[in-house]
Design a protein around this motif. Sequence first.
Motif, PDB file in Angstrom:
ATOM      1  N   GLY A  66       0.731  -1.244  -0.076  1.00  0.00           N
ATOM      2  CA  GLY A  66      -0.031   0.023  -0.044  1.00  0.00           C
ATOM      3  C   GLY A  66       0.851   1.128   0.104  1.00  0.00           C
ATOM      4  N   PRO A  67       1.744   1.388   1.024  1.00  0.00           N
ATOM      5  CA  PRO A  67       2.662   2.675   1.065  1.00  0.00           C
ATOM      6  C   PRO A  67       3.397   2.698  -0.150  1.00  0.00           C
ATOM      7  CG  PRO A  67       2.883   1.394   3.062  1.00  0.00           C
ATOM      8  CD  PRO A  67       1.765   0.630   2.302  1.00  0.00           C
ATOM      9  N   ALA A  68       4.093   1.630  -0.523  1.00  0.00           N
ATOM     10  CA  ALA A  68       4.872   1.720  -1.478  1.00  0.00           C
ATOM     11  C   ALA A  68       4.173   2.136  -2.823  1.00  0.00           C
ATOM     12  CB  ALA A  68       5.593   0.147  -1.581  1.00  0.00           C
ATOM     13  N   LEU A  69       3.198   1.561  -3.060  1.00  0.00           N
ATOM     14  CA  LEU A  69       2.514   1.927  -4.432  1.00  0.00           C
ATOM     15  C   LEU A  69       2.001   3.384  -4.435  1.00  0.00           C
ATOM     16  CD1 LEU A  69       1.377   1.124  -7.070  1.00  0.00           C
ATOM     17  CD2 LEU A  69      -1.009   0.465  -5.900  1.00  0.00           C
ATOM     18  N   GLU A  70       1.586   3.841  -3.264  1.00  0.00           N
ATOM     19  CA  GLU A  70       0.960   5.240  -3.125  1.00  0.00           C
ATOM     20  C   GLU A  70       2.203   6.207  -3.525  1.00  0.00           C
ATOM     21  OE1 GLU A  70      -1.644   8.191  -3.007  1.00  0.00           O
ATOM     22  OE2 GLU A  70      -2.211   5.982  -2.812  1.00  0.00           O
ATOM     23  N   ALA A  71       3.462   5.795  -2.872  1.00  0.00           N
ATOM     24  CA  ALA A  71       4.519   6.773  -3.168  1.00  0.00           C
ATOM     25  C   ALA A  71       5.084   6.671  -4.877  1.00  0.00           C
ATOM     26  CB  ALA A  71       5.626   6.283  -2.230  1.00  0.00           C
ATOM     27  N   ALA A  72       4.921   5.328  -5.300  1.00  0.00           N
ATOM     28  CA  ALA A  72       5.407   5.225  -6.564  1.00  0.00           C
ATOM     29  C   ALA A  72       4.351   5.909  -7.545  1.00  0.00           C
ATOM     30  CB  ALA A  72       5.474   3.702  -6.920  1.00  0.00           C
ATOM     31  N   ARG A  73       3.139   5.815  -7.023  1.00  0.00           N
ATOM     32  CA  ARG A  73       2.119   6.501  -8.211  1.00  0.00           C
ATOM     33  C   ARG A  73       2.345   8.125  -8.167  1.00  0.00           C
ATOM     34  NH1 ARG A  73      -3.484   5.959  -5.931  1.00  0.00           N
ATOM     35  NH2 ARG A  73      -3.984   7.228  -7.535  1.00  0.00           N
ATOM     36  N   ALA A  82       8.559  -0.491   3.808  1.00  0.00           N
ATOM     37  CA  ALA A  82       8.069  -0.969   2.603  1.00  0.00           C
ATOM     38  C   ALA A  82       8.850  -2.055   2.115  1.00  0.00           C
ATOM     39  CB  ALA A  82       6.809  -0.133   2.059  1.00  0.00           C
ATOM     40  N   LEU A  83       9.746  -1.245   1.468  1.00  0.00           N
ATOM     41  CA  LEU A  83      10.797  -1.821   0.689  1.00  0.00           C
ATOM     42  C   LEU A  83      11.476  -2.813   1.546  1.00  0.00           C
ATOM     43  CD1 LEU A  83      12.068   1.086  -1.397  1.00  0.00           C
ATOM     44  CD2 LEU A  83      10.506  -0.469  -1.990  1.00  0.00           C
ATOM     45  N   GLU A  84      11.893  -2.759   2.659  1.00  0.00           N
ATOM     46  CA  GLU A  84      12.554  -3.769   3.321  1.00  0.00           C
ATOM     47  C   GLU A  84      11.727  -4.785   3.410  1.00  0.00           C
ATOM     48  OE1 GLU A  84      13.688  -1.590   6.925  1.00  0.00           O
ATOM     49  OE2 GLU A  84      15.180  -0.307   5.739  1.00  0.00           O
ATOM     50  N   LEU A 133       5.426  -1.993  -9.135  1.00  0.00           N
ATOM     51  CA  LEU A 133       6.183  -0.745  -8.614  1.00  0.00           C
ATOM     52  C   LEU A 133       7.297  -0.507  -9.665  1.00  0.00           C
ATOM     53  CD1 LEU A 133       6.643  -1.475  -4.915  1.00  0.00           C
ATOM     54  CD2 LEU A 133       5.418   0.059  -5.907  1.00  0.00           C
ATOM     55  N   THR A 134       7.714  -1.361 -10.410  1.00  0.00           N
ATOM     56  CA  THR A 134       8.815  -1.051 -11.515  1.00  0.00           C
ATOM     57  C   THR A 134       8.542  -0.917 -12.873  1.00  0.00           C
ATOM     58  OG1 THR A 134       9.399  -3.307 -11.578  1.00  0.00           O
ATOM     59  CG2 THR A 134      10.727  -2.360 -10.181  1.00  0.00           C
ATOM     60  N   ASP A 135       7.101  -0.999 -12.963  1.00  0.00           N
ATOM     61  CA  ASP A 135       6.590  -0.846 -14.575  1.00  0.00           C
ATOM     62  C   ASP A 135       6.127   0.884 -14.649  1.00  0.00           C
ATOM     63  OD1 ASP A 135       4.557  -0.471 -16.453  1.00  0.00           O
ATOM     64  OD2 ASP A 135       3.557  -2.518 -15.973  1.00  0.00           O
ATOM     65  N   GLU A 136       6.635   1.111 -15.859  1.00  0.00           N
ATOM     66  CA  GLU A 136       6.529   2.508 -16.279  1.00  0.00           C
ATOM     67  C   GLU A 136       4.956   2.936 -16.026  1.00  0.00           C
ATOM     68  OE1 GLU A 136       6.205   2.003 -20.952  1.00  0.00           O
ATOM     69  OE2 GLU A 136       8.163   2.504 -20.211  1.00  0.00           O
ATOM     70  N   ARG A 137       4.096   2.048 -15.759  1.00  0.00           N
ATOM     71  CA  ARG A 137       2.639   2.519 -15.862  1.00  0.00           C
ATOM     72  C   ARG A 137       2.200   2.650 -14.533  1.00  0.00           C
ATOM     73  NH1 ARG A 137      -0.456  -2.020 -18.516  1.00  0.00           N
ATOM     74  NH2 ARG A 137       1.020  -3.345 -17.164  1.00  0.00           N
TER      75      ARG A 137
END
Length: 186
Positions: A66-73, A82-84, A133-137
Amino acid sequence: MTFFPLTGEPLALDLLNTRPAGMGDLIADRAGLAAWLAVEGDRLSRVAEVGEAEVAAAHAVREAAGPALEAARRGERPPAHALEALNAVLAAAPAHREVYWSALTGLVAAAHREAAPAARLAAELAEAVVDLLTDERVASVRACEADDCVLLFLPAHPRRRWCVASACGNRARVARYYARHKGERP
């Protein structure tokens, strides 16, 4: 039987969408997770029996996702915790590819993980999160625009506004109609 309001998105989004507004946690227990895994079908390796360890593993990945995706967006750095957490899950069930022959498709290379079912499930889910997370989309992932919805989706069309047009979209259109015609008499 548990109803999942939105599936068929990237697996990471389907996992995050297991906690829709007003419906609680759809994978809060073994039965809910087993039902979700059945809906996801071939996207995950089979879990013979869903236990508390598998539920806890899915929750751990979802909480990190959740938090990783929110930041990546937003194009920001995801929180270190989150990454750890995702990296720890991936390290607990490393994958290697195995090649085999299929009479239907010929040579196939598939990921193979030597781990307990809960660790394997968590690693597969974490891998799906990392892929997103690593997808350009990732910056294109949207939250449903309905007031009472928190589901996420990756729009195939840039004008898509709702997770499910026949549900959230219809409710929004009906609300706009009634707002426009409020107070009018026939």
